[in-house]
Design a protein around this motif. Structure first.
Motif, PDB file in Angstrom:
ATOM      1  N   ALA A 305       0.843  -1.197   0.000  1.00  0.00           N
ATOM      2  CA  ALA A 305       0.000   0.000   0.000  1.00  0.00           C
ATOM      3  C   ALA A 305       0.876   1.244   0.000  1.00  0.00           C
ATOM      4  O   ALA A 305       0.893   2.005   0.974  1.00  0.00           O
ATOM      5  CB  ALA A 305      -0.933  -0.015   1.202  1.00  0.00           C
ATOM      6  N   PRO A 306       1.641   1.474  -1.073  1.00  0.00           N
ATOM      7  CA  PRO A 306       2.514   2.648  -1.111  1.00  0.00           C
ATOM      8  C   PRO A 306       1.735   3.937  -1.286  1.00  0.00           C
ATOM      9  O   PRO A 306       0.584   3.936  -1.756  1.00  0.00           O
ATOM     10  CB  PRO A 306       3.405   2.383  -2.334  1.00  0.00           C
ATOM     11  N   GLN A 307       2.378   5.029  -0.919  1.00  0.00           N
ATOM     12  CA  GLN A 307       1.747   6.346  -1.064  1.00  0.00           C
ATOM     13  C   GLN A 307       1.472   6.660  -2.529  1.00  0.00           C
ATOM     14  O   GLN A 307       0.498   7.301  -2.866  1.00  0.00           O
ATOM     15  CB  GLN A 307       2.658   7.415  -0.436  1.00  0.00           C
ATOM     16  N   ASN A 308       2.332   6.199  -3.420  1.00  0.00           N
ATOM     17  CA  ASN A 308       2.202   6.450  -4.857  1.00  0.00           C
ATOM     18  C   ASN A 308       2.562   5.164  -5.578  1.00  0.00           C
ATOM     19  O   ASN A 308       3.707   4.726  -5.544  1.00  0.00           O
ATOM     20  CB  ASN A 308       3.140   7.596  -5.268  1.00  0.00           C
ATOM     21  N   LYS A 309       1.597   4.536  -6.235  1.00  0.00           N
ATOM     22  CA  LYS A 309       1.853   3.230  -6.845  1.00  0.00           C
ATOM     23  C   LYS A 309       2.620   3.321  -8.161  1.00  0.00           C
ATOM     24  O   LYS A 309       3.045   2.298  -8.700  1.00  0.00           O
ATOM     25  CB  LYS A 309       0.539   2.470  -7.042  1.00  0.00           C
ATOM     26  N   ARG A 310       2.828   4.521  -8.676  1.00  0.00           N
ATOM     27  CA  ARG A 310       3.581   4.661  -9.924  1.00  0.00           C
ATOM     28  C   ARG A 310       5.068   4.880  -9.671  1.00  0.00           C
ATOM     29  O   ARG A 310       5.913   4.389 -10.419  1.00  0.00           O
ATOM     30  CB  ARG A 310       3.021   5.826 -10.754  1.00  0.00           C
ATOM     31  N   ASN A 312       7.039   5.284  -6.043  1.00  0.00           N
ATOM     32  CA  ASN A 312       6.992   5.500  -4.601  1.00  0.00           C
ATOM     33  C   ASN A 312       8.385   5.407  -3.986  1.00  0.00           C
ATOM     34  O   ASN A 312       9.173   4.516  -4.295  1.00  0.00           O
ATOM     35  CB  ASN A 312       6.086   4.471  -3.939  1.00  0.00           C
ATOM     36  N   ILE A 313       8.671   6.327  -3.071  1.00  0.00           N
ATOM     37  CA  ILE A 313       9.967   6.369  -2.409  1.00  0.00           C
ATOM     38  C   ILE A 313      10.171   5.104  -1.582  1.00  0.00           C
ATOM     39  O   ILE A 313       9.322   4.712  -0.779  1.00  0.00           O
ATOM     40  CB  ILE A 313      10.059   7.622  -1.527  1.00  0.00           C
ATOM     41  N   THR A 314      11.333   4.481  -1.798  1.00  0.00           N
ATOM     42  CA  THR A 314      11.648   3.215  -1.151  1.00  0.00           C
ATOM     43  C   THR A 314      13.104   3.224  -0.702  1.00  0.00           C
ATOM     44  O   THR A 314      13.968   3.772  -1.389  1.00  0.00           O
ATOM     45  CB  THR A 314      11.405   2.040  -2.124  1.00  0.00           C
ATOM     46  N   LEU A 315      13.377   2.620   0.442  1.00  0.00           N
ATOM     47  CA  LEU A 315      14.734   2.458   0.954  1.00  0.00           C
ATOM     48  C   LEU A 315      15.063   0.976   0.960  1.00  0.00           C
ATOM     49  O   LEU A 315      14.357   0.174   1.579  1.00  0.00           O
ATOM     50  CB  LEU A 315      14.848   3.030   2.364  1.00  0.00           C
ATOM     51  N   LEU A 316      16.127   0.620   0.272  1.00  0.00           N
ATOM     52  CA  LEU A 316      16.563  -0.772   0.162  1.00  0.00           C
ATOM     53  C   LEU A 316      17.856  -0.968   0.945  1.00  0.00           C
ATOM     54  O   LEU A 316      18.783  -0.151   0.841  1.00  0.00           O
ATOM     55  CB  LEU A 316      16.781  -1.125  -1.313  1.00  0.00           C
ATOM     56  N   GLY A 318      20.042  -4.407   1.453  1.00  0.00           N
ATOM     57  CA  GLY A 318      20.293  -5.843   1.355  1.00  0.00           C
ATOM     58  C   GLY A 318      19.042  -6.648   1.115  1.00  0.00           C
ATOM     59  O   GLY A 318      18.424  -6.554   0.055  1.00  0.00           O
ATOM     60  N   ASP A 319      18.644  -7.434   2.111  1.00  0.00           N
ATOM     61  CA  ASP A 319      17.485  -8.322   1.974  1.00  0.00           C
ATOM     62  C   ASP A 319      16.206  -7.719   2.530  1.00  0.00           C
ATOM     63  O   ASP A 319      15.199  -8.411   2.682  1.00  0.00           O
ATOM     64  CB  ASP A 319      17.769  -9.657   2.659  1.00  0.00           C
ATOM     65  N   SER A 320      16.222  -6.423   2.840  1.00  0.00           N
ATOM     66  CA  SER A 320      15.056  -5.774   3.455  1.00  0.00           C
ATOM     67  C   SER A 320      14.795  -4.437   2.783  1.00  0.00           C
ATOM     68  O   SER A 320      15.694  -3.847   2.167  1.00  0.00           O
ATOM     69  CB  SER A 320      15.288  -5.562   4.957  1.00  0.00           C
ATOM     70  N   LEU A 321      13.564  -3.963   2.904  1.00  0.00           N
ATOM     71  CA  LEU A 321      13.208  -2.672   2.329  1.00  0.00           C
ATOM     72  C   LEU A 321      12.095  -2.026   3.138  1.00  0.00           C
ATOM     73  O   LEU A 321      11.400  -2.680   3.915  1.00  0.00           O
ATOM     74  CB  LEU A 321      12.805  -2.812   0.858  1.00  0.00           C
ATOM     75  N   ALA A 322      11.945  -0.741   2.929  1.00  0.00           N
ATOM     76  CA  ALA A 322      10.848   0.019   3.527  1.00  0.00           C
ATOM     77  C   ALA A 322      10.385   1.046   2.514  1.00  0.00           C
ATOM     78  O   ALA A 322      11.194   1.584   1.746  1.00  0.00           O
ATOM     79  CB  ALA A 322      11.297   0.706   4.812  1.00  0.00           C
ATOM     80  N   TYR A 323       9.077   1.302   2.495  1.00  0.00           N
ATOM     81  CA  TYR A 323       8.553   2.265   1.526  1.00  0.00           C
ATOM     82  C   TYR A 323       7.617   3.261   2.203  1.00  0.00           C
ATOM     83  O   TYR A 323       7.087   3.021   3.292  1.00  0.00           O
ATOM     84  CB  TYR A 323       7.861   1.558   0.361  1.00  0.00           C
TER      85      TYR A 323
END
Length: 414
Positions: A305-310, A312-316, A318-323
């Protein structure tokens, strides 16, 4: 007003220009006069007059074999914004990369009979079309060249203004070498996936930004072409877009969305129509693992459920991420973070911290963007996020908190 009257190109042109003036996109008398003078519909025969004069719509003029638009007449609102950024005066010499025809005609109105306009494009279909339409509308003095804009203008000396009407990933040497010292380059520049129309002034061998506005353009072709890379996750439902850099181990993200979601909220809210371009640029410059997430609308299962599905700001990491996520608190949206993977908690916390830093220290600030030759040593660059490209080193530099607050106070006093 009857349907016949609304379809009249002159009526439509007046209405379009009135709206752009009323909304503040056009704020100078000379840009307003140019928009009232040039018959946009004549440069967009592929469209109806109503579509041609829609302030916020492009007119596609060419697509590739996959149906992707590779040439268009940009939306009037974007063209007006960039011309205001360019601050073109009568008698100036102006170079343009991207030859739709209409924008060159607007520039011809701005420079007047004592100025000159030269436009260049890599596509013979585009230059042939532009030449035909410029001649047919009385702008035959605009020079049109078939060439790769990466190399500037052929044998035309220095220009006072450059306007680039295609999305650029880098700034080739020709665009500064052929610019007078103190001259201005207006270019839709892509940095870490974010595109901004930036007005740069030349200061010796560097460029310094004067304004930056959100925009979108078809990408450069030829030697300057640089496409994003896409990492697909969960089949093709979710993609991570990388403008520069690539995960050291992309397979580490296999199954990342099968883990439990970590959800955190920041307390950072915005007004319903408040622009957040500064927040996006802050996160792009502050986070090492910055990328953009997109969700295929035809394959969307609602898992994320990202703020913008086209985009969206994401932090990667290694094996994990946050958006970036969003929810409504009363009448104000609040930003939050969703994290996935073995280290979801830590990655989510890192994104939360930078959102709160922006809110606390840089909410009213904008960065200065510098452009230096690619060989410039790190020690000679200003503080900030350094993005090294093929031709240039770009620095996104934010003011210290005291400077940002001082500038905000000065703006309020004006």
């Amino acid at each position: 007003m009857t349907d016949v009257e609304t379809a009249d190109p002159q009526v439509l042109r007046t209405a379009m220009t009135d709206r752009l003036v009323r909304e503040g996109t056009i704020h100078s008398a000379w840009v307003e006069a140019a928009f009232r003078a040039v018959p946009r519909h004549a440069f967009a025969p592929e469209a109806t007059p109503e579509k041609a004069y829609d302030p916020y719509d492009i007119v596609a003029t060419k697509k590739n074999e996959h149906g992707v638009i590779i040439s268009s007449v940009s939306a009037p609102s974007i063209q007006a914004m960039m011309l205001e950024q360019a601050d073109i005066k009568a008698g100036m010499r102006v170079g343009e990369v991207g030859s739709g025809g209409y924008n060159a005609a607007l520039v011809a109105e701005l420079v007047g009979p004592d100025g000159s306009v030269v436009t260049v494009d890599i596509d013979p279909d585009v230059t042939s079309r532009a030449r035909q339409l410029l001649d047919a509308t009385g702008y035959g003095r605009v020079e049109v060249f078939l060439a790769d804009g990466e190399h500037g203008l052929p044998d035309r000396g220095a220009v006072d203004r450059w306007i680039v009407t295609a999305g650029a990933w880098d700034i080739p040497a020709a665009w500064t070498d052929q610019l007078t010292d103190g001259g201005r380059l207006v270019v839709p520049l892509r940095m870490r996936g974010l595109t901004r129309s930036i007005a740069f002034d030349r200061d010796g061998d560097r460029l310094v930004s004067r304004s930056a506005e959100v925009c979108g353009f078809v990408t450069m072709q030829g030697e300057g072409e640089h496409n994003e890379r896409l990492l697909l996750i969960r089949g093709k439902e979710i993609g991570l877009r990388f403008d520069d850099g690539w995960p050291a181990d992309p397979d580490a993200l296999n199954g990342v969305f099968d883990t439990d979601r970590v959800e955190k909220w920041t307390g950072v809210t915005v007004a319903p129509a408040e622009p957040i371009k500064g927040m996006q640029m802050w996160l792009a410059s502050a986070l090492d693992g910055f990328c953009l997430m997109s969700v295929d609308p035809e394959l969307d299962t609602g898992l994320v459920a990202p703020q913008n599905k086209r985009a969206n700001i994401t932090l990667l990491d290694g094996d994990s991420l946050a958006y970036l996520a969003i929810r409504r608190i009363g009448d104000r949206p609040e930003f939050g973070v969703h994290g996935y993977g073995p280290n979801a908690e830590a990655v989510a916390d890192a994104l939360v911290r930078e959102l709160q830093t922006w809110d606390r220290e840089y909410r009213q600030a904008e960065p200065v963007i510098y452009v230096y030759p690619a060989g410039t040593p790190e020690a000679d660059l200003p503080a900030g996020r350094v993005i090294t490209k093929r031709h240039r080193r770009i620095v996104i530099s934010w003011p210290h908190k005291s400077q940002a607050n001082k500038r905000t106070t000065m703006e309020k006093e004006k």
